[in-house]
Design an enzyme around this catalytic site. Structure first.
Site, PDB file in Angstrom:
ATOM      1  N   GLY A  10       0.781  -1.244   0.000  1.00 34.11           N
ATOM      2  CA  GLY A  10       0.000   0.000   0.000  1.00 34.11           C
ATOM      3  C   GLY A  10       0.806   1.283   0.000  1.00 34.11           C
ATOM      4  O   GLY A  10       0.293   2.361  -0.302  1.00 34.11           O
ATOM      5  N   ASP A  27      -5.047   2.107  10.990  1.00 32.31           N
ATOM      6  CA  ASP A  27      -6.483   1.863  11.164  1.00 32.31           C
ATOM      7  C   ASP A  27      -6.692   1.303  12.572  1.00 32.31           C
ATOM      8  O   ASP A  27      -6.692   2.049  13.539  1.00 32.31           O
ATOM      9  CB  ASP A  27      -6.921   0.919  10.035  1.00 32.31           C
ATOM     10  CG  ASP A  27      -8.408   0.691   9.964  1.00 32.31           C
ATOM     11  OD1 ASP A  27      -9.175   1.606  10.287  1.00 32.31           O
ATOM     12  OD2 ASP A  27      -8.838  -0.420   9.570  1.00 32.31           O
TER      13      ASP A  27
HETATM   14  P1  IMP Z   1      -4.523  -1.887  10.778  1.00 33.27           P
HETATM   15  O1  IMP Z   1      -3.677  -3.087  10.985  1.00 33.27           O
HETATM   16  O2  IMP Z   1      -5.981  -2.147  11.116  1.00 33.27           O
HETATM   17  O3  IMP Z   1      -3.998  -0.618  11.414  1.00 33.27           O
HETATM   18  O4  IMP Z   1      -4.636  -1.619   9.232  1.00 33.27           O
HETATM   19  C1  IMP Z   1      -3.552  -1.377   8.481  1.00 33.27           C
HETATM   20  C2  IMP Z   1      -3.709  -1.978   7.114  1.00 33.27           C
HETATM   21  O5  IMP Z   1      -5.069  -2.256   6.761  1.00 33.27           O
HETATM   22  C3  IMP Z   1      -3.219  -0.957   6.125  1.00 33.27           C
HETATM   23  O6  IMP Z   1      -1.831  -1.122   5.878  1.00 33.27           O
HETATM   24  C4  IMP Z   1      -4.081  -1.236   4.935  1.00 33.27           C
HETATM   25  O7  IMP Z   1      -3.459  -2.211   4.114  1.00 33.27           O
HETATM   26  C5  IMP Z   1      -5.369  -1.796   5.474  1.00 33.27           C
HETATM   27  N1  IMP Z   1      -6.438  -0.756   5.557  1.00 33.27           N
HETATM   28  C6  IMP Z   1      -6.992  -0.247   6.652  1.00 33.27           C
HETATM   29  N2  IMP Z   1      -7.932   0.677   6.361  1.00 33.27           N
HETATM   30  C7  IMP Z   1      -7.962   0.751   5.014  1.00 33.27           C
HETATM   31  C8  IMP Z   1      -8.724   1.544   4.083  1.00 33.27           C
HETATM   32  O8  IMP Z   1      -9.581   2.392   4.407  1.00 33.27           O
HETATM   33  N3  IMP Z   1      -8.437   1.334   2.771  1.00 33.27           N
HETATM   34  C9  IMP Z   1      -7.515   0.431   2.334  1.00 33.27           C
HETATM   35  N4  IMP Z   1      -6.779  -0.307   3.165  1.00 33.27           N
HETATM   36  C10 IMP Z   1      -7.003  -0.157   4.496  1.00 33.27           C
END
Ligand code: IMP
Ligand code: MG
Length: 198
Positions: free
Chosen positions: A55, A113
């Site tokens: 990403g 996120d």
């Molecule tokens: P976390 O582990 O929940 O903090 O999420 C991190 C990963 O989830 C990011 O590196 C993204 O790959 C994916 N992600 C979280 N939210 C989104 C979004 O709104 N769009 C696309 N990818 C997301």
């Protein structure tokens, strides 16, 4: 979202992308400022930029071309095999190759996120004994946080929308869009229903 941002979504994408949240211009201006802050903090030491696949591709490319410092670049592959928009179990698909011991590390991700990804990756990096680690994310969705984690550098604070483009994907699609857009909820609802039926 106002109608102005909606009409600027390219016609080909209007059924999938609800609106543009961050334009190309806004991205370019903010990333230049962010790079300036990072440059000031890292001056005097060779830095290692560790970027999470996939990403970060566009953000990383734009960020590091503004970093006027000696740096080395490496990647960690991490994938969450979850259905739809929820992050599932994390799987490492590529390990770090560069030795970061006693180095100043900048860890880059696309979006913070729930915080699960960074809270899994950070201890792994810390175990390699860098001098220090700073974290940098393009987007921060603070409303969704589950883990107690903050990024040192944040491009944009965003509300709880599922966003795509500028490297960010939904089911590996939309990474090539030059802006950050809001995905139409009907797109991920259809996918989650397909997954639930299986
Ligand atoms: P976390 O582990 O929940 O903090 O999420 C991190 C990963 O989830 C990011 O590196 C993204 O790959 C994916 N992600 C979280 N939210 C989104 C979004 O709104 N769009 C696309 N990818 C997301
Ligand atoms: Mg992703």
């Amino acid at each position: 979202m106002n109608s102005k941002s909606n009409t600027s979504v390219p016609p080909r994408l209007r059924a999938e992308v609800e609106s543009i949240l961050i334009t190309e211009d806004q991205l370019a201006r903010r990333i230049k400022v962010l790079a300036g802050e990072i440059e000031d903090d890292f001056r005097g030491h060779e830095m290692v930029v560790v970027s999470l696949l996939s990403g970060t591709v566009m953000f990383l490319a734009d960020l590091i071309r503004h970093l006027n410092l000696p740096l080395r670049l490496d990647f960690i592959g991490v994938s969450s095999y979850g259905a739809g928009t929820e992050s599932g179990e994390l799987v490492f698909t590529k390990e770090l190759r560069i030795d970061v011991r006693n180095r100043d590390v900048l860890l880059v991700d696309d979006i913070l996120d729930t915080g699960k990804t960074l809270s899994r990756v950070l201890p792994k990096l810390k175990a390699l004994k860098p001098r220090r680690i700073k974290t940098c994310v393009l987007l921060n969705k603070a409303a969704r946080r589950v883990e107690n984690i903050k990024a040192d550098y944040v491009g944009f604070e965003i509300p709880d929308f599922f966003v795509i483009g500028y490297g960010l994907d939904f089911a590996e699609r939309y990474r090539n869009l030059p802006f950050v857009g809001v995905l139409h909820p009907h797109i991920y609802k259809e996918v989650s229903q397909q997954v639930l039926k299986k």
